[in-house]
Design a protein around this motif. Sequence first.
Motif, PDB file in Angstrom:
ATOM      1  N   LYS A   1      34.468  37.407  40.377  1.00  0.00           N
ATOM      2  CA  LYS A   1      34.554  35.927  40.837  1.00  0.00           C
ATOM      3  C   LYS A   1      35.656  35.542  39.782  1.00  0.00           C
ATOM      4  CE  LYS A   1      30.941  33.018  40.910  1.00  0.00           C
ATOM      5  NZ  LYS A   1      31.619  31.833  40.217  1.00  0.00           N
ATOM      6  N   ASN A   2      35.370  35.690  38.570  1.00  0.00           N
ATOM      7  CA  ASN A   2      36.294  35.142  37.407  1.00  0.00           C
ATOM      8  C   ASN A   2      37.798  35.485  37.901  1.00  0.00           C
ATOM      9  OD1 ASN A   2      34.431  33.366  36.341  1.00  0.00           O
ATOM     10  ND2 ASN A   2      33.977  34.841  34.529  1.00  0.00           N
ATOM     11  N   ALA A   3      37.846  36.669  38.152  1.00  0.00           N
ATOM     12  CA  ALA A   3      39.051  37.620  38.437  1.00  0.00           C
ATOM     13  C   ALA A   3      39.777  36.838  39.521  1.00  0.00           C
ATOM     14  CB  ALA A   3      38.985  38.977  38.468  1.00  0.00           C
TER      15      ALA A   3
ATOM     16  N   PHE B   1      30.540  27.261  28.036  1.00  0.00           N
ATOM     17  CA  PHE B   1      32.152  27.285  27.432  1.00  0.00           C
ATOM     18  C   PHE B   1      32.870  27.627  28.523  1.00  0.00           C
ATOM     19  CE2 PHE B   1      36.047  29.636  26.708  1.00  0.00           C
ATOM     20  CZ  PHE B   1      36.885  28.455  26.051  1.00  0.00           C
ATOM     21  N   SER B   2      33.737  26.595  29.105  1.00  0.00           N
ATOM     22  CA  SER B   2      34.395  26.860  30.247  1.00  0.00           C
ATOM     23  C   SER B   2      35.777  26.317  30.260  1.00  0.00           C
ATOM     24  CB  SER B   2      33.623  26.250  31.574  1.00  0.00           C
ATOM     25  OG  SER B   2      34.297  26.696  32.608  1.00  0.00           O
ATOM     26  N   THR B   3      36.861  26.953  30.838  1.00  0.00           N
ATOM     27  CA  THR B   3      38.198  26.113  30.834  1.00  0.00           C
ATOM     28  C   THR B   3      38.350  25.413  32.223  1.00  0.00           C
ATOM     29  OG1 THR B   3      39.067  28.342  31.372  1.00  0.00           O
ATOM     30  CG2 THR B   3      39.219  27.536  29.232  1.00  0.00           C
ATOM     31  N   LYS B   4      37.423  25.981  33.068  1.00  0.00           N
ATOM     32  CA  LYS B   4      37.422  25.256  34.493  1.00  0.00           C
ATOM     33  C   LYS B   4      36.696  23.863  34.686  1.00  0.00           C
ATOM     34  CE  LYS B   4      37.310  29.923  35.957  1.00  0.00           C
ATOM     35  NZ  LYS B   4      36.242  30.866  36.354  1.00  0.00           N
ATOM     36  N   ALA B   5      37.321  22.889  35.602  1.00  0.00           N
ATOM     37  CA  ALA B   5      37.041  21.779  35.727  1.00  0.00           C
ATOM     38  C   ALA B   5      35.512  21.572  36.158  1.00  0.00           C
ATOM     39  CB  ALA B   5      37.910  20.741  36.556  1.00  0.00           C
TER      40      ALA B   5
ATOM     41  N   THR C   1      39.870  44.582  36.416  1.00  0.00           N
ATOM     42  CA  THR C   1      41.278  44.219  35.815  1.00  0.00           C
ATOM     43  C   THR C   1      42.022  43.212  36.905  1.00  0.00           C
ATOM     44  OG1 THR C   1      41.232  46.340  34.946  1.00  0.00           O
ATOM     45  CG2 THR C   1      43.432  45.140  34.958  1.00  0.00           C
ATOM     46  N   ASP C   2      42.513  42.472  36.343  1.00  0.00           N
ATOM     47  CA  ASP C   2      42.879  41.355  37.381  1.00  0.00           C
ATOM     48  C   ASP C   2      44.758  41.239  36.703  1.00  0.00           C
ATOM     49  OD1 ASP C   2      43.570  38.945  35.863  1.00  0.00           O
ATOM     50  OD2 ASP C   2      41.253  39.098  35.829  1.00  0.00           O
ATOM     51  N   ASN C   3      45.488  40.564  37.811  1.00  0.00           N
ATOM     52  CA  ASN C   3      47.083  40.195  37.245  1.00  0.00           C
ATOM     53  C   ASN C   3      47.085  38.881  36.821  1.00  0.00           C
ATOM     54  OD1 ASN C   3      47.600  43.038  37.709  1.00  0.00           O
ATOM     55  ND2 ASN C   3      47.763  42.523  39.908  1.00  0.00           N
TER      56      ASN C   3
ATOM     57  N   GLY D   1      28.312  31.932  32.838  1.00  0.00           N
ATOM     58  CA  GLY D   1      28.606  33.097  33.463  1.00  0.00           C
ATOM     59  C   GLY D   1      28.603  34.570  32.603  1.00  0.00           C
ATOM     60  N   LEU D   2      29.627  34.263  31.462  1.00  0.00           N
ATOM     61  CA  LEU D   2      29.847  35.358  30.811  1.00  0.00           C
ATOM     62  C   LEU D   2      28.853  35.588  29.736  1.00  0.00           C
ATOM     63  CD1 LEU D   2      33.662  35.462  30.156  1.00  0.00           C
ATOM     64  CD2 LEU D   2      32.505  37.059  31.312  1.00  0.00           C
ATOM     65  N   SER D   3      28.111  34.487  29.256  1.00  0.00           N
ATOM     66  CA  SER D   3      27.128  34.642  28.475  1.00  0.00           C
ATOM     67  C   SER D   3      25.961  35.354  29.103  1.00  0.00           C
ATOM     68  CB  SER D   3      26.768  32.999  27.997  1.00  0.00           C
ATOM     69  OG  SER D   3      25.512  32.816  28.057  1.00  0.00           O
TER      70      SER D   3
HETATM   71  P1  ADP Z   1      33.060  29.573  34.255  1.00  0.00           P
HETATM   72  O1  ADP Z   1      33.394  30.557  35.209  1.00  0.00           O
HETATM   73  O2  ADP Z   1      31.971  28.847  34.902  1.00  0.00           O
HETATM   74  O3  ADP Z   1      33.974  28.840  33.428  1.00  0.00           O
HETATM   75  P2  ADP Z   1      32.374  31.761  32.738  1.00  0.00           P
HETATM   76  O4  ADP Z   1      31.674  32.184  31.617  1.00  0.00           O
HETATM   77  O5  ADP Z   1      32.295  32.747  33.711  1.00  0.00           O
HETATM   78  O6  ADP Z   1      32.182  30.334  33.214  1.00  0.00           O
HETATM   79  O7  ADP Z   1      33.921  31.899  32.125  1.00  0.00           O
HETATM   80  C1  ADP Z   1      34.194  31.302  30.970  1.00  0.00           C
HETATM   81  C2  ADP Z   1      35.833  31.301  30.824  1.00  0.00           C
HETATM   82  O8  ADP Z   1      36.212  32.361  30.565  1.00  0.00           O
HETATM   83  C3  ADP Z   1      36.250  30.800  32.084  1.00  0.00           C
HETATM   84  O9  ADP Z   1      36.431  29.085  31.915  1.00  0.00           O
HETATM   85  C4  ADP Z   1      37.908  31.327  32.047  1.00  0.00           C
HETATM   86  O10 ADP Z   1      38.545  30.296  31.160  1.00  0.00           O
HETATM   87  C5  ADP Z   1      37.649  32.499  31.036  1.00  0.00           C
HETATM   88  N1  ADP Z   1      37.979  33.657  32.109  1.00  0.00           N
HETATM   89  C6  ADP Z   1      36.684  34.211  32.561  1.00  0.00           C
HETATM   90  N2  ADP Z   1      37.444  35.278  33.207  1.00  0.00           N
HETATM   91  C7  ADP Z   1      38.642  35.309  33.341  1.00  0.00           C
HETATM   92  C8  ADP Z   1      39.972  35.776  33.662  1.00  0.00           C
HETATM   93  N3  ADP Z   1      39.633  36.825  34.534  1.00  0.00           N
HETATM   94  N4  ADP Z   1      40.969  35.538  33.373  1.00  0.00           N
HETATM   95  C9  ADP Z   1      41.273  34.441  32.857  1.00  0.00           C
HETATM   96  N5  ADP Z   1      40.286  33.860  32.221  1.00  0.00           N
HETATM   97  C10 ADP Z   1      38.940  34.278  32.489  1.00  0.00           C
END
Ligand code: ADP
Length: 875
Positions: A736-738, A794-798, A775-777, A804-806
């Motif tokens: 999903k992140n990718a 921690f997130s960079t998305k609005a 792997t994504d591009n 998720g990653l934690s």
């Molecule tokens: P969320 O997806 O809710 O932001 P995650 O813990 O899944 O939380 O992700 C944390 C942060 O890691 C994201 O906000 C994003 O900035 C960065 N990130 C995760 N996967 C990718 C990816 N494939 N490419 C670029 N940045 C990513």
Amino acid sequence: MPLSVPPDSTLGPLSPTDPQRMFRRWWKRLPPARQDRVATLAPLLSVLLFLAAIITAFWYLRNEEHERELESVKRDTEIAQQQIRLRLIENQEQLVRMAREVVTRAIDQDEFLGQAVSFARERPEVVSLAWIGADQTVRQRHLSPNHPGELLRLAEPPPLPNFVGPLVPTATALQAGGEPAWAFAAARDLRQPVYSRPFEGTGALMVFQVHVPLIDRSAFAGTLVAEYAVESLLRYFVPPEVTRRHAISLIDGTDRVLASSVSREPGSSGQRNSFVQEVALAPSGNGLVVRGEGWRTSIGLIGNTLFWMVVALSALTVWMLLGTWRHMHRRSQMQTALISETNFRRAMENSMLTGMRAMDIEGRISYVNPAFCAMTGFAEHELIGRRPPFPYWPPDRTEENTRLLQQELQGRSPAGGVEIRIMRKEGSMFDARMYVSPLIDARGHQSGWMTSMTNITEAKRIRDQLSASHERFTTVLEGLEAAVSVLSVAQGDLLFANRSYRLWFGADSQGHTLLAGSAENLSVLREADESVDSFGGLPAREITEAAGDAREVFIEPMQKWFDVRARYVQWTDGRLAQMLIATDITSRRHAEEQAAHQAEKAQVTSRLVTMGEMASSVAHELNQPLTAITNYCNGMVSRVKNDAIEKPDLIAALEKTARQAQRAGQIIHRIRAFVKRSEPQRQPARARDIVEDAVELAGIEVRRRNVHIRTYVAQRLPELRVDPILIEQVLLNLLKNAAEAIDNAQLPPSRRHIELRVVPRYAQDEGGVIEFSVTDNGPGVKDEAMARLYEAFFSTKADGLGIGLSLCRSIIESHRGRIRAENLYNGTVVSGCRFAFTLPVELPPTVIEGATEAAAAAVNRTAPAVPASSLTENA
Ligand code: ADP
């Protein structure tokens, strides 16, 4: 008096006039052993010399005496011979006178008889006297009454006409060769007196005759014959003092004893113990010999008491000397042993570091050893003979030291010694411990006190330090929150327990046993020796595992959790003991449990959130089959109404409808399975199934974003032992992140794809694992975000939650795997992002390497944009 021999250099050559000094010098040069030998052998030698001298003296004296005896025998024999000879000569002269008278005066026979009677009366040795004519006829004769044989003959009438018996030989007898006849013939021929050889006369009397020729005007007119008794000659003419001294005998030419002054038959002449002297009895010349025989009046050497006494005394002296020598030898051996013992003790005394001091009964120092001098700094002569106060007493402690000395002299010193302070000569001080023991002399009397002294400054300092460190140690141990206990393995005694232990478990070993887990552990150790390492008696298994042996033990009655660390130690007395350190972790345990509980809740929530996020996509996804079903159903209804449908078409349409319904059901089923709240449970699972489900679920969302997923799963992967829903959740999250990253970067359709790869790997630090990588591009992770990726929220998305990653990391780590993220570069430009996690499996390295190479080749085929090196760098 000791000899003072000047050194050789000043002595110069020895003068021979100084034998005493020479002897002394020689004596001094002898080694002691030789001196002993000489001192022993010299008296022995002198005794033997003395004995030899005595023997020589005895021998010499005996010889002297023999000489004297022999001389005496000779003289006596000579005297006897002389006496007899004189008598015979005198008689012969008388006879010659008578013969002349007979011839010249022509005395008649009666007158001759008268003369003969007076002649015989005065001469007891004469047996008879006869006048014999030239014709050998007896003219007249007289028989001496002195002889018994003669008396016998007187008793009978004298056979005159026939007097040619043994006394006067007849012609026949003369012719026959009898002694008288021979003498007669010899006297006639020689015209001088002739003595016959002795012969046996009347009555076995040994006699001899003397024939004196009667020469009448140069004509032979017969003889005067005197017959002598041999015995009488001896008896009357040998002086009695001579016969008293020696045996005098008369023997004839054939060595026959005719008469002897002793009754003993002295035939055995030449005996060892007699001296014999023989002298011919001149003037008879008839073979008569006077023999003198003397007996050894001195007893032989062997029979001499005095000699034997000397020998016995010498032997006694020699024996006693030998005894003395043996005694001396033993004494010298003892002396040697004593000297070596003394040397040994002295060496010991000098080498040891303990100071020794001897005092007499009054407290005067009589001896100090080098160690004592070295310790106090005083020389030996400065201490010997000193009375208290001693120079090494510190001036301010004189009183105390005097008291201690009094105690010492009274024999009341404690056996454990006393501690005193000693002042060195240069003034510095040190602590010493003194031990006192009585000094016993050779007679068993106490002659003083022996004191040994050791410097205990260092020992005292160490002791103080030790006690301080012990105090610190116990303070720390007692202050510990953890319970520390030590239990002896063999006896099960509680050897040590700190305050916390006593607080929780009391003072017995019950708590230790509870904490140790199973009491059998210890009892097994006690019994099975083979499980005990030979080194230090420690159990072999426990030594290697001891370091990592941390157990969490729940003590039921206390409702407490303990982190227990066990170790085997060698106790101070050498016993094997088990030490336990138990830390109360009940609260930590609670927190952990709560955290786990919450994590589980979070996982479920996260899945629900994911689904919530995916709700529109899911609805869209479901809409398709539902629309299709509706369309199919509507179509079929209208055609059935018009009877415009054939049965096979209807069946085909119904089947299509059913397939669509199935598809919708499958989606729902997957989602339900994914979000269903269940306890996490590990089970055997295939990576391919997990990937399939994850891709299926992710596909719903990904497709909406126009992103394509490429999947590669290596063949023949070993089975995993995981919770498949959780791994699926991780994969879904990464995919999903990718997809979001690709979508957000608004990449062109040619680059809108994600690569999911599952390959086996063998890593040095992890062992065999299966690696999942996504792997994504996309634009990749910013540097500042990289460090915080796994932080919760921690997130960079609005609209991102940032958990998720934690969650991904906690899930992977709970499966003993690792997760990592890296940016991919095309030159210096970031060309994408790669998230990879590993799950441990059991697999042989060869399988992994082969599979990795095959995987690398497949990647190279499907994703040429990604450099092969970056993909396989960890292989
Ligand atoms: P969320 O997806 O809710 O932001 P995650 O813990 O899944 O939380 O992700 C944390 C942060 O890691 C994201 O906000 C994003 O900035 C960065 N990130 C995760 N996967 C990718 C990816 N494939 N490419 C670029 N940045 C990513």
